[in-house]
Scaffold this motif. Structure first.
Motif, short mmCIF file in Angstrom:
data_model
loop_
_atom_site.label_atom_id
_atom_site.label_comp_id
_atom_site.label_asym_id
_atom_site.label_seq_id
_atom_site.Cartn_x
_atom_site.Cartn_y
_atom_site.Cartn_z
N PRO A 30 0.81 -1.23 0.00
CA PRO A 30 0.00 0.00 0.00
C PRO A 30 0.84 1.27 0.00
CG PRO A 30 0.04 -0.95 2.18
CD PRO A 30 0.76 -1.92 1.30
N PHE A 31 2.14 1.13 0.31
CA PHE A 31 3.02 2.30 0.31
C PHE A 31 4.41 1.86 -0.13
CE2 PHE A 31 6.37 4.76 2.37
CZ PHE A 31 6.06 6.05 1.92
N ARG A 88 0.88 -7.97 7.39
CA ARG A 88 0.64 -9.40 7.20
C ARG A 88 0.29 -10.05 8.53
NH1 ARG A 88 5.19 -11.78 3.02
NH2 ARG A 88 5.32 -9.97 1.62
N ASP A 89 -0.86 -10.67 8.57
CA ASP A 89 -1.26 -11.43 9.75
C ASP A 89 -1.09 -10.61 11.04
OD1 ASP A 89 -2.20 -13.56 11.21
OD2 ASP A 89 -0.23 -14.50 11.41
N THR A 90 -1.68 -9.41 11.03
CA THR A 90 -1.66 -8.47 12.17
C THR A 90 -0.26 -7.99 12.53
OG1 THR A 90 -1.55 -10.17 13.90
CG2 THR A 90 -3.74 -9.53 13.15
N VAL A 91 0.70 -8.19 11.64
CA VAL A 91 2.06 -7.69 11.86
C VAL A 91 2.32 -6.55 10.87
CG1 VAL A 91 4.52 -8.23 11.86
CG2 VAL A 91 2.87 -9.92 12.68
N MET A 92 2.61 -5.37 11.41
CA MET A 92 2.92 -4.20 10.58
C MET A 92 4.42 -4.19 10.29
SD MET A 92 0.63 -1.52 12.81
CE MET A 92 1.07 -0.11 11.79
N LEU A 310 -4.09 1.33 2.20
CA LEU A 310 -3.25 1.78 3.31
C LEU A 310 -4.07 2.11 4.54
CD1 LEU A 310 -0.41 2.53 4.33
CD2 LEU A 310 -0.79 4.82 3.40
N THR A 311 -5.12 2.91 4.35
CA THR A 311 -5.96 3.27 5.50
C THR A 311 -6.69 2.06 6.07
OG1 THR A 311 -7.69 3.93 3.92
CG2 THR A 311 -6.32 5.67 4.82
N SER A 312 -7.11 1.14 5.20
CA SER A 312 -7.79 -0.07 5.68
C SER A 312 -6.85 -0.92 6.53
CB SER A 312 -8.31 -0.89 4.49
OG SER A 312 -9.27 -0.17 3.76
N GLN A 313 -5.61 -1.09 6.06
CA GLN A 313 -4.66 -1.91 6.81
C GLN A 313 -4.28 -1.27 8.13
OE1 GLN A 313 -1.25 -3.18 4.59
NE2 GLN A 313 -2.45 -4.33 3.09
#
Length: 670
Positions: A30-31, A88-92, A310-313
């Protein structure tokens, strides 16, 4: 602080650095960010940067693990540098791709930073190391990958550690707590046994007569010893301490469990990133990634963002997958892609920004909202005496209609999230009812969407003040004096197609002698508010003529409006305002000069003078072009600098030099 300096140095070193690493950036990121190595290296060489006194000071102190010659870090300064974000899988994850030309020197650099205790793991075709739970590094002989990973989970409020024991293995803690409690002798009240009743027996009268002559035996009642108040309090405190200790153990257990889960999740995701990045198949790809298709080879840096993704994640990472709230980002302005090309030119920093809608529906909404031009009659009352301005021209009716669509999508998502039987038509009825009550055409006539703000000056005025202090006898002492204050001189212009309604609003306060603690009056066709003493403004003027509504602090400007006297406007400003949906310009040097008070003049520090000498001009323009929202921004630099990139390093050096001078003066004084 040292870690930030290291990251900054690595980013810049690789940035002024083609195997190109852009194929290593996932297409669904997303970025993403790219620095054009060759361009930046030509403008400011790494050798030039390391010769600045402030950089020498960093190398001697905070960055002393780095070599004196920054070209000997093993980092290739002739290849492009990339960064990207993924969830990924709640890991930023924020990933930095660093090109290398000497892996041995780079490994030596890492060991010099973290010491010999660092555990380096050899994989099949790369080497990995973890400097902390969140920071991971891997490299081969061509490039390195730095991952800053953090695990996030939806916020959950725990009242007590006992509230969610089903999610944790508490066997050890419970055994310890039971053992601890069992060592304490509980307080039990003494059991009182009832007095047994005498048995009745059938005896003769003789025996009764003999028995009556005997002395009757007295039975003593048991004595109950009540605990003292101090003993009760002591036992309560002891029990509370035991409970607190149990809670602490449970909290420690929960923290250790959470930390263990976080490490497992982070490590698994980081390992996957490393495997994908060092996959040799990606090195053979020659097709330019989609996210870099708008990157200009002449630009110094480029950034891309899928605003919706990006905002969704980010939202899901911090607040969870809440379908009710996730609908806010769908089918709105954020449902677009954004990219920016940046240029460090000789006399200015230029930013070219583009927002591209993902769907034809959003594109059509953009076009309708930007289908507007500034009312040329408003340009007659701006004038040339300005420190800065900002103008905007939008279609109010189209904006309101667009907001109806956004509200329908958002409320529909919320309603469906809380009601399984919802079809979505319920929100359509609600929004349509609101649309019936709100006449968007009438609102657009009242406020079509054209506005200009003009800052003319920042005047210095003398104001009386009274302060109160206490003397050595604790008596209140009144002190009077004068001080310099800044008073803004500005004009705000709006156009309207409904003059009659605006005129009624302006006349309404005339029915009262006092209006919000001020004097309000009509004079020569314009209205004046005179504020009481010690307010930021002294007078504010309102005028309405030929569809132009003015709010200003200048009596001359409002009289020019009423008398229809044209105030000339600089030609390039007039052109920029007329041809763009939004336009802005601010002269920071003039603003700083105008806002400088006597206090700053007498100050020992020269920071104000450094800012004044180097402050430039900001210019902004935005319009709808070729189906996109295109914006151009620039910052004109001041002072003697080779180019706008070296401008930043020179300013940092001036600030550092002044700081060193102050430190020496302080030392001498002491």
């Amino acid at each position: 602080m040292k870690n930030y300096f290291l990251l900054l140095l690595i980013c810049f070193s690789t940035a002024i650095s083609a195997q190109d690493l852009e194929n290593k950036v996932p297409q669904n990121s997303p970025f993403a960010l790219c620095f054009n190595s060759k361009n930046l290296n030509d403008k400011v060489a790494l050798k030039t940067i390391q010769e600045y006194p402030w950089m020498q000071a960093l190398l001697d102190k905070e960055l002393k693990f780095l070599p004196k010659d920054l070209s000997q870090t093993g980092i290739d300064i002739n290849r492009n540098h990339y960064q990207y974000y993924s969830n990924r899988d709640t890991v930023m994850n924020y990933v930095v791709l660093i090109p290398l030309n000497n892996a041995v020197q780079f490994e030596k650099l890492i060991q010099g930073k973290y010491g010999d205790s660092l555990k380096i793991k050899k994989q099949t075709n790369y080497t990995t190391v973890s400097t902390s739970k969140n920071h991971h590094l891997a490299w081969n002989d061509k490039f390195a990958v730095l991952v800053n990973a953090s695990y996030t989970k939806p916020y959950k409020k725990y009242n007590e550690p006992y509230s969610d024991l089903t999610l944790m293995d508490t066997t050890n803690v419970l055994v310890d707590s039971v053992a601890a409690v069992s060592d304490v002798a509980p307080y039990v009240t003494e059991e009182i046994k009832p007095t047994p009743e005498p048995k009745k027996t059938n005896t003769s009268k003789k025996s009764k007569s003999k028995k009556s002559k005997k002395t009757k035996k007295t039975i003593k009642e048991p004595v109950i010893v009540e605990p003292t108040e101090e003993e009760i309090y002591a036992r309560q405190e002891k029990a509370q301490a035991e409970l607190d200790e149990t809670n602490r153990k449970l909290e420690d257990l929960e923290f250790k469990k959470s930390d263990s889960i976080e490490r497992l999740k982070i490590n698994s995701v980081v390992d996957l990133i490393f495997k994908e990045t060092f996959d040799s198949a990606k090195e053979k790809q020659t097709i330019k990634p989609i996210i870099f298709k708008d990157s200009d080879p002449k630009s110094d840096f480029y950034a891309f963002a899928d605003l919706d993704l990006l905002t969704s994640q980010l939202f899901s990472a911090f607040a969870g997958n809440n379908a009710a709230l996730m609908g806010i980002y769908k089918n709105g302005l954020l449902n677009s892609n954004y990219h920016i090309n940046g240029y460090f030119e000789k006399d200015r920093i230029r930013l070219n920004q583009v927002m591209t809608p993902k769907t034809d529906e959003i594109k059509k909404s953009y076009q309708e909202m930007f289908d507007s031009k500034i009312d040329k009659n408003m340009l007659n009352y701006v004038g040339n005496n300005i420190l800065g301005y900002y103008s905007i021209s939008m279609n109010t009716e189209a904006i309101i209609n667009y907001e109806y669509k956004v509200m329908k999508n958002t409320l529909s998502s919320v309603y469906k999230a809380y009601s399984k039987e919802a079809s979505g038509k319920e929100t359509d009825v609600l929004i349509d009812a609101i649309a019936l009550l709100l006449d968007e055409k009438a609102i657009a006539d009242l406020v079509p969407g054209n506005a200009i703000f003009v800052l003319h000056d920042l005047k210095k005025i003398k104001r009386d003040y009274v302060s109160y202090q206490y003397n050595e006898n604790y008596e209140q002492v009144e002190t009077k004096g004068t001080k310099d204050e800044i008073q803004p001189d500005f004009t705000f212009l709006l156009n309207t197609k409904n003059e009659s309604f605006v005129d009624k609003l302006l006349k309404l306060p005339l029915n009262t002698d006092k209006f919000t603690g001020t004097d309000y009056k009509l004079t020569n066709g314009y209205y004046t508010i005179h504020f009481e003493k010690d307010n930021l403004l002294e007078n504010l003027y309102f005028g309405l003529k030929n569809g132009v509504f003015m709010i200003t602090t200048s009596k001359e400007n409002v009289e020019n409006l009423i008398q229809e006297k044209v105030m000339p406007l600089q030609s390039d400003f007039k052109k920029s305002i007329s041809k763009n949906n939004s336009s802005g310009w601010f002269d920071l040097q003039k603003i700083i000069t105008a806002s400088k008070t006597e206090f700053e003049k007498e100050a020992k520090s020269n920071y104000w003078d450094i800012a004044l000498k180097n402050a430039g001009e900001i210019t902004m323009e935005s319009k709808f072009k070729n189906g996109t929202i295109t914006s151009e921004s620039s910052y004109m630099i001041k002072g003697q600098h080779t180019n706008s990139l070296q401008y930043f390093f020179d300013v940092i050096n001036e600030i550092y030099t002044e700081k060193q001078k102050e430190t020496k003066e302080t030392t001498v004084t002491e």
